[in-house]
Motif scaffolding. Structure first.
Motif, PDB file in Angstrom:
ATOM      1  N   ALA A 149       0.830  -1.219   0.000  1.00 45.29           N
ATOM      2  CA  ALA A 149       0.000   0.000   0.000  1.00 45.29           C
ATOM      3  C   ALA A 149       0.855   1.256   0.000  1.00 45.29           C
ATOM      4  CB  ALA A 149      -0.931  -0.012   1.209  1.00 45.29           C
ATOM      5  N   ILE A 150       1.921   1.244   0.787  1.00 45.92           N
ATOM      6  CA  ILE A 150       2.809   2.411   0.824  1.00 45.92           C
ATOM      7  C   ILE A 150       3.511   2.576  -0.519  1.00 45.92           C
ATOM      8  CG2 ILE A 150       4.906   3.353   1.888  1.00 45.92           C
ATOM      9  CD1 ILE A 150       3.910   2.004   4.533  1.00 45.92           C
ATOM     10  N   GLU A 151       3.910   1.464  -1.107  1.00 50.62           N
ATOM     11  CA  GLU A 151       4.526   1.530  -2.444  1.00 50.62           C
ATOM     12  C   GLU A 151       3.535   2.053  -3.471  1.00 50.62           C
ATOM     13  OE1 GLU A 151       5.837  -2.472  -2.876  1.00 50.62           O
ATOM     14  OE2 GLU A 151       7.746  -2.132  -1.812  1.00 50.62           O
ATOM     15  N   ALA A 152       2.263   1.640  -3.359  1.00 50.49           N
ATOM     16  CA  ALA A 152       1.228   2.126  -4.285  1.00 50.49           C
ATOM     17  C   ALA A 152       1.009   3.626  -4.116  1.00 50.49           C
ATOM     18  CB  ALA A 152      -0.080   1.373  -4.062  1.00 50.49           C
ATOM     19  N   ALA A 153       1.023   4.087  -2.863  1.00 46.79           N
ATOM     20  CA  ALA A 153       0.867   5.524  -2.608  1.00 46.79           C
ATOM     21  C   ALA A 153       2.036   6.294  -3.215  1.00 46.79           C
ATOM     22  CB  ALA A 153       0.779   5.787  -1.106  1.00 46.79           C
ATOM     23  N   TYR A 154       3.235   5.728  -3.106  1.00 41.31           N
ATOM     24  CA  TYR A 154       4.397   6.394  -3.677  1.00 41.31           C
ATOM     25  C   TYR A 154       4.334   6.422  -5.203  1.00 41.31           C
ATOM     26  CZ  TYR A 154       8.977   7.489  -5.358  1.00 41.31           C
ATOM     27  OH  TYR A 154       9.995   8.072  -6.073  1.00 41.31           O
ATOM     28  N   VAL A 155       3.938   5.319  -5.804  1.00 41.33           N
ATOM     29  CA  VAL A 155       3.832   5.268  -7.269  1.00 41.33           C
ATOM     30  C   VAL A 155       2.832   6.317  -7.765  1.00 41.33           C
ATOM     31  CG1 VAL A 155       3.025   3.873  -9.213  1.00 41.33           C
ATOM     32  CG2 VAL A 155       4.568   2.880  -7.526  1.00 41.33           C
ATOM     33  N   ASP A 156       1.692   6.427  -7.084  1.00 42.14           N
ATOM     34  CA  ASP A 156       0.698   7.425  -7.466  1.00 42.14           C
ATOM     35  C   ASP A 156       1.278   8.837  -7.348  1.00 42.14           C
ATOM     36  OD1 ASP A 156      -2.207   8.236  -8.002  1.00 42.14           O
ATOM     37  OD2 ASP A 156      -1.853   9.208  -6.076  1.00 42.14           O
ATOM     38  N   TYR A 157       1.972   9.091  -6.252  1.00 42.93           N
ATOM     39  CA  TYR A 157       2.624  10.384  -6.022  1.00 42.93           C
ATOM     40  C   TYR A 157       3.651  10.681  -7.113  1.00 42.93           C
ATOM     41  CZ  TYR A 157       6.489  13.076  -3.854  1.00 42.93           C
ATOM     42  OH  TYR A 157       7.510  13.952  -3.605  1.00 42.93           O
ATOM     43  N   ALA A 158       4.496   9.690  -7.401  1.00 42.32           N
ATOM     44  CA  ALA A 158       5.540   9.881  -8.401  1.00 42.32           C
ATOM     45  C   ALA A 158       4.962  10.124  -9.789  1.00 42.32           C
ATOM     46  CB  ALA A 158       6.463   8.660  -8.418  1.00 42.32           C
ATOM     47  N   GLU A 159       3.953   9.343 -10.149  1.00 39.56           N
ATOM     48  CA  GLU A 159       3.346   9.510 -11.473  1.00 39.56           C
ATOM     49  C   GLU A 159       2.654  10.863 -11.591  1.00 39.56           C
ATOM     50  OE1 GLU A 159       0.857   6.082 -11.909  1.00 39.56           O
ATOM     51  OE2 GLU A 159       2.508   4.795 -12.603  1.00 39.56           O
ATOM     52  N   THR A 160       2.041  11.319 -10.510  1.00 32.56           N
ATOM     53  CA  THR A 160       1.381  12.634 -10.526  1.00 32.56           C
ATOM     54  C   THR A 160       2.404  13.729 -10.759  1.00 32.56           C
ATOM     55  OG1 THR A 160      -0.355  11.868  -9.026  1.00 32.56           O
ATOM     56  CG2 THR A 160      -0.037  14.252  -9.198  1.00 32.56           C
ATOM     57  N   LEU A 161       3.534  13.661 -10.057  1.00 33.03           N
ATOM     58  CA  LEU A 161       4.567  14.686 -10.235  1.00 33.03           C
ATOM     59  C   LEU A 161       5.190  14.610 -11.625  1.00 33.03           C
ATOM     60  CD1 LEU A 161       6.483  14.691  -6.827  1.00 33.03           C
ATOM     61  CD2 LEU A 161       4.846  16.379  -7.665  1.00 33.03           C
ATOM     62  N   GLU A 162       5.450  13.398 -12.092  1.00 37.06           N
ATOM     63  CA  GLU A 162       6.061  13.243 -13.414  1.00 37.06           C
ATOM     64  C   GLU A 162       5.160  13.804 -14.503  1.00 37.06           C
ATOM     65  OE1 GLU A 162       6.814   9.088 -13.332  1.00 37.06           O
ATOM     66  OE2 GLU A 162       8.745   9.295 -12.306  1.00 37.06           O
ATOM     67  N   ALA A 163       3.842  13.672 -14.320  1.00 35.50           N
ATOM     68  CA  ALA A 163       2.896  14.232 -15.288  1.00 35.50           C
ATOM     69  C   ALA A 163       2.954  15.761 -15.293  1.00 35.50           C
ATOM     70  CB  ALA A 163       1.475  13.771 -14.957  1.00 35.50           C
ATOM     71  N   MET A 164       3.434  16.341 -14.195  1.00 29.78           N
ATOM     72  CA  MET A 164       3.598  17.795 -14.100  1.00 29.78           C
ATOM     73  C   MET A 164       4.992  18.233 -14.550  1.00 29.78           C
ATOM     74  SD  MET A 164       1.995  18.537 -10.325  1.00 29.78           S
ATOM     75  CE  MET A 164       0.336  18.000  -9.869  1.00 29.78           C
ATOM     76  N   GLY A 165       5.823  17.244 -14.937  1.00 24.03           N
ATOM     77  CA  GLY A 165       7.179  17.565 -15.351  1.00 24.03           C
ATOM     78  C   GLY A 165       8.141  17.710 -14.190  1.00 24.03           C
TER      79      GLY A 165
END
Length: 200
Positions: free
Chosen positions: A177-193
């Motif tokens: 779950a913590i890894e999933a939260a991190y992946v979501d966070y990382a993908e959100t930031l990457e989408a913002m550049g």
């Protein structure tokens, strides 16, 4: 592993992800780069309201002593939602992950171990935000919310009701779950550049 060792194991396995979830970029991701008071309050209310709803449902679906811990944690999250006093937004990635979890041991790991560990990191930045806004009243409120939301008492008690193999299952689910939260966070930031990794 006993209950305390199980929680320590999750901490050790997820140190990198949790550290990054506690960076100053976490509110950029949580608010879609809208670093304003209303957006931060909405992000916090979304997390607590969603958590309360899921935990309450799990309490009703659980036929063991663990149901009491789910119920208590749900009531506490609902109380924090009321104190935040903001409308919730759309569920975030962590809340979406909660909806996929089944099995008592897995739910203990995710809802009563992972959720508090993630909350500790999120509210660290919420407190900092309000300090920077010179809003000491809200900063104090979120210091208290952080202390309560990151408490692991319910998780430790619930883990104590499980067998050793079930605690291992709970630890694996919490880590995922913590890894999933991190992946979501990382993908959100990457989408913002933006790079989710800290600059060293």
């Amino acid at each position: 592993m006993d209950a305390g060792a199980t929680i320590d194991d999750v901490r050790d396995r997820t140190e990198t992800e949790r550290t990054r979830l506690g960076s100053d970029k976490v509110l950029i991701a949580a608010t879609d780069a809208t670093l304003e008071t209303d957006a931060v309050l909405t992000a916090a209310a979304t997390r607590e309201s969603g958590l309360a709803t899921v935990l309450d449902r799990w309490a009703a679906e659980t036929e063991s002593a663990v149901a009491t811990q789910f119920e208590t944690a749900a009531e506490d999250a609902a109380g924090r939602t009321d104190r935040i006093d903001a409308d919730a937004g759309d569920p975030d990635g962590f809340l979406d992950h909660l909806e996929t979890v089944s099995g008592t041991a897995q739910r203990v790991g995710v809802g009563l171990v992972a959720a508090p560990l993630i909350a500790d990191q999120l509210y660290l930045q919420v407190v900092s935000f309000f300090i920077n806004e010179a809003d000491e009243q809200r900063a104090d409120t979120f210091r208290e919310i952080r202390r309560e939301a990151s408490a692991l008492d319910d998780g430790e008690t619930a883990l104590g009701y499980l067998s050793e193999s079930e605690r291992e299952t709970a630890a694996a689910a919490a880590t995922e779950a913590i890894e999933a939260a991190y992946v979501d966070y990382a993908e959100t930031l990457e989408a913002m550049g933006l790079d989710p990794k800290p600059i060293c």
